[in-house]
Write a protein that holds these residues in place. Structure first.
Motif, PDB file in Angstrom:
ATOM      1  N   SER A  66      58.504  63.227  28.015  1.00 37.88           N
ATOM      2  CA  SER A  66      59.130  63.694  29.258  1.00 37.88           C
ATOM      3  C   SER A  66      60.583  63.255  29.395  1.00 37.88           C
ATOM      4  N   GLY A  67      60.983  62.267  28.586  1.00 34.25           N
ATOM      5  CA  GLY A  67      62.348  61.761  28.696  1.00 34.25           C
ATOM      6  C   GLY A  67      62.507  60.706  29.770  1.00 34.25           C
ATOM      7  N   ARG A  68      61.432  60.336  30.439  1.00 37.68           N
ATOM      8  CA  ARG A  68      61.521  59.357  31.534  1.00 37.68           C
ATOM      9  C   ARG A  68      61.409  57.912  31.052  1.00 37.68           C
ATOM     10  N   ALA A  69      61.087  57.711  29.802  1.00 36.21           N
ATOM     11  CA  ALA A  69      60.897  56.348  29.301  1.00 36.21           C
ATOM     12  C   ALA A  69      62.172  55.515  29.389  1.00 36.21           C
ATOM     13  N   ASN A  70      63.334  56.177  29.366  1.00 34.62           N
ATOM     14  CA  ASN A  70      64.607  55.448  29.401  1.00 34.62           C
ATOM     15  C   ASN A  70      65.004  54.968  30.784  1.00 34.62           C
ATOM     16  N   ASP A  71      64.257  55.374  31.815  1.00 35.90           N
ATOM     17  CA  ASP A  71      64.580  54.906  33.163  1.00 35.90           C
ATOM     18  C   ASP A  71      63.330  54.520  33.965  1.00 35.90           C
ATOM     19  N   THR A  72      62.261  54.171  33.249  1.00 36.03           N
ATOM     20  CA  THR A  72      60.995  53.896  33.923  1.00 36.03           C
ATOM     21  C   THR A  72      60.393  52.584  33.434  1.00 36.03           C
ATOM     22  N   LEU A  73      59.928  51.790  34.384  1.00 37.29           N
ATOM     23  CA  LEU A  73      59.120  50.611  34.076  1.00 37.29           C
ATOM     24  C   LEU A  73      57.668  51.075  34.067  1.00 37.29           C
ATOM     25  N   PHE A  74      57.021  50.931  32.940  1.00 38.69           N
ATOM     26  CA  PHE A  74      55.653  51.411  32.774  1.00 38.69           C
ATOM     27  C   PHE A  74      54.719  50.200  32.798  1.00 38.69           C
ATOM     28  N   ILE A  75      53.716  50.234  33.672  1.00 38.10           N
ATOM     29  CA  ILE A  75      52.748  49.135  33.784  1.00 38.10           C
ATOM     30  C   ILE A  75      51.343  49.732  33.808  1.00 38.10           C
ATOM     31  N   MET A  76      50.475  49.172  32.993  1.00 34.93           N
ATOM     32  CA  MET A  76      49.067  49.574  33.014  1.00 34.93           C
ATOM     33  C   MET A  76      48.206  48.321  32.998  1.00 34.93           C
ATOM     34  N   THR A  77      47.155  48.332  33.805  1.00 32.51           N
ATOM     35  CA  THR A  77      46.225  47.205  33.837  1.00 32.51           C
ATOM     36  C   THR A  77      44.854  47.699  34.265  1.00 32.51           C
ATOM     37  N   THR A  78      43.963  46.791  34.459  1.00 33.13           N
ATOM     38  CA  THR A  78      42.626  47.084  34.970  1.00 33.13           C
ATOM     39  C   THR A  78      42.245  45.972  35.918  1.00 33.13           C
ATOM     40  N   ASP A  79      41.123  46.131  36.594  1.00 38.14           N
ATOM     41  CA  ASP A  79      40.760  45.122  37.587  1.00 38.14           C
ATOM     42  C   ASP A  79      39.909  43.990  37.026  1.00 38.14           C
ATOM     43  N   HIS A  80      39.032  44.269  36.073  1.00 37.55           N
ATOM     44  CA  HIS A  80      38.164  43.219  35.535  1.00 37.55           C
ATOM     45  C   HIS A  80      37.466  43.720  34.280  1.00 37.55           C
ATOM     46  N   GLY A  81      36.899  42.773  33.553  1.00 36.67           N
ATOM     47  CA  GLY A  81      36.056  43.110  32.424  1.00 36.67           C
ATOM     48  C   GLY A  81      34.640  43.369  32.913  1.00 36.67           C
ATOM     49  N   HIS A  82      33.693  43.303  31.995  1.00 41.02           N
ATOM     50  CA  HIS A  82      32.303  43.632  32.332  1.00 41.02           C
ATOM     51  C   HIS A  82      31.372  42.680  31.590  1.00 41.02           C
ATOM     52  N   TYR A  83      30.263  42.348  32.207  1.00 42.94           N
ATOM     53  CA  TYR A  83      29.267  41.493  31.571  1.00 42.94           C
ATOM     54  C   TYR A  83      28.432  42.338  30.616  1.00 42.94           C
TER      55      TYR A  83
ATOM     56  N   VAL B 218      42.046  40.258  31.497  1.00 44.61           N
ATOM     57  CA  VAL B 218      42.354  41.690  31.514  1.00 44.61           C
ATOM     58  C   VAL B 218      43.799  41.895  31.068  1.00 44.61           C
ATOM     59  N   PRO B 219      44.063  43.001  30.421  1.00 43.91           N
ATOM     60  CA  PRO B 219      45.428  43.241  29.946  1.00 43.91           C
ATOM     61  C   PRO B 219      46.347  43.739  31.054  1.00 43.91           C
ATOM     62  N   ILE B 220      47.584  43.371  30.950  1.00 43.62           N
ATOM     63  CA  ILE B 220      48.662  44.003  31.714  1.00 43.62           C
ATOM     64  C   ILE B 220      49.668  44.456  30.655  1.00 43.62           C
ATOM     65  N   LEU B 221      49.729  45.749  30.429  1.00 42.05           N
ATOM     66  CA  LEU B 221      50.659  46.312  29.449  1.00 42.05           C
ATOM     67  C   LEU B 221      51.913  46.758  30.180  1.00 42.05           C
TER      68      LEU B 221
END
Length: 185
Positions: free
Chosen positions: A64-81, A102-105
């Motif tokens: 999209s071309g937005r990577a040069n002006d965007t902070l990208f964050i991905m995470t989740t809330d918890h793992g699983h038993y 949990v990851p924070i990418l």
């Protein structure tokens, strides 16, 4: 079946195999080794599917071309038993590393520290603080979180010696080495 029935207790079974573990309550039901392998395989399949679709999304984001002006964050809330320490399903106590880790990418517009990891103890409340700092917006009131931007710039980021997690009357205090679970009741 009604969607809420898909997460009922006891675990849903199809013939002689568990399809998925319960959400809420229980968590102590013993599964046969075959059932546990099936549940873990189903979970791995969901992770694989999520990874694949995230890849499509991320490729579209880059195109999209937005990577040069965007902070990208991905995470989740918890793992699983998934049978770790004899625990099964989705329940909030006790909290163990398999649930808490949990990851924070993150990817900033400059792509700094691409492929690098950090072992800082962070909270999800650090994410809004990070977004506001990236946008150069001063919060109207004090935030509980701390910006993770220094980590992207090669710095240390938040330095905490512990984190505190709560679920109902239960708390977990965590350091990099120890977990302590307690009930307030």
């Amino acid at each position: 079946a009604h969607p809420r029935d898909l997460h009922s207790f006891p675990p849903r079974r199809s013939s002689d195999l568990v399809i998925w573990l319960p959400y809420g309550g229980g968590g102590q039901e013993k599964l046969t080794p075959k059932e546990l392998r099936r549940v873990r395989a189903n979970y791995a399949g969901e992770v694989t599917m999520t990874d694949r679709w995230f890849g499509f999304f991320y490729d579209a984001f880059l195109a999209s071309g937005r990577a040069n002006d965007t902070l990208f964050i991905m995470t989740t809330d918890h793992g699983h038993y998934l049978g770790d320490q004899g625990l099964y399903g989705k329940m909030g106590y006790p909290l163990i590393r398999e649930v808490l880790d949990v990851p924070i990418l993150m990817r900033d517009a400059k792509g700094r520290r691409a492929g690098k990891t950090a072992d800082n103890l962070v909270y999800h409340t650090d994410i809004p603080a990070t977004i506001l700092a990236a946008a150069k917006v001063k919060p109207r009131q004090k935030l509980h979180g701390k910006s993770l931007l220094p980590m992207l710039a090669g710095g240390k980021g938040p330095q905490r010696d512990h984190t505190l997690t709560g679920w109902g009357p239960f708390i977990t205090i965590r350091t990099k080495k120890w977990l302590y679970n307690a009930s307030l009741w």
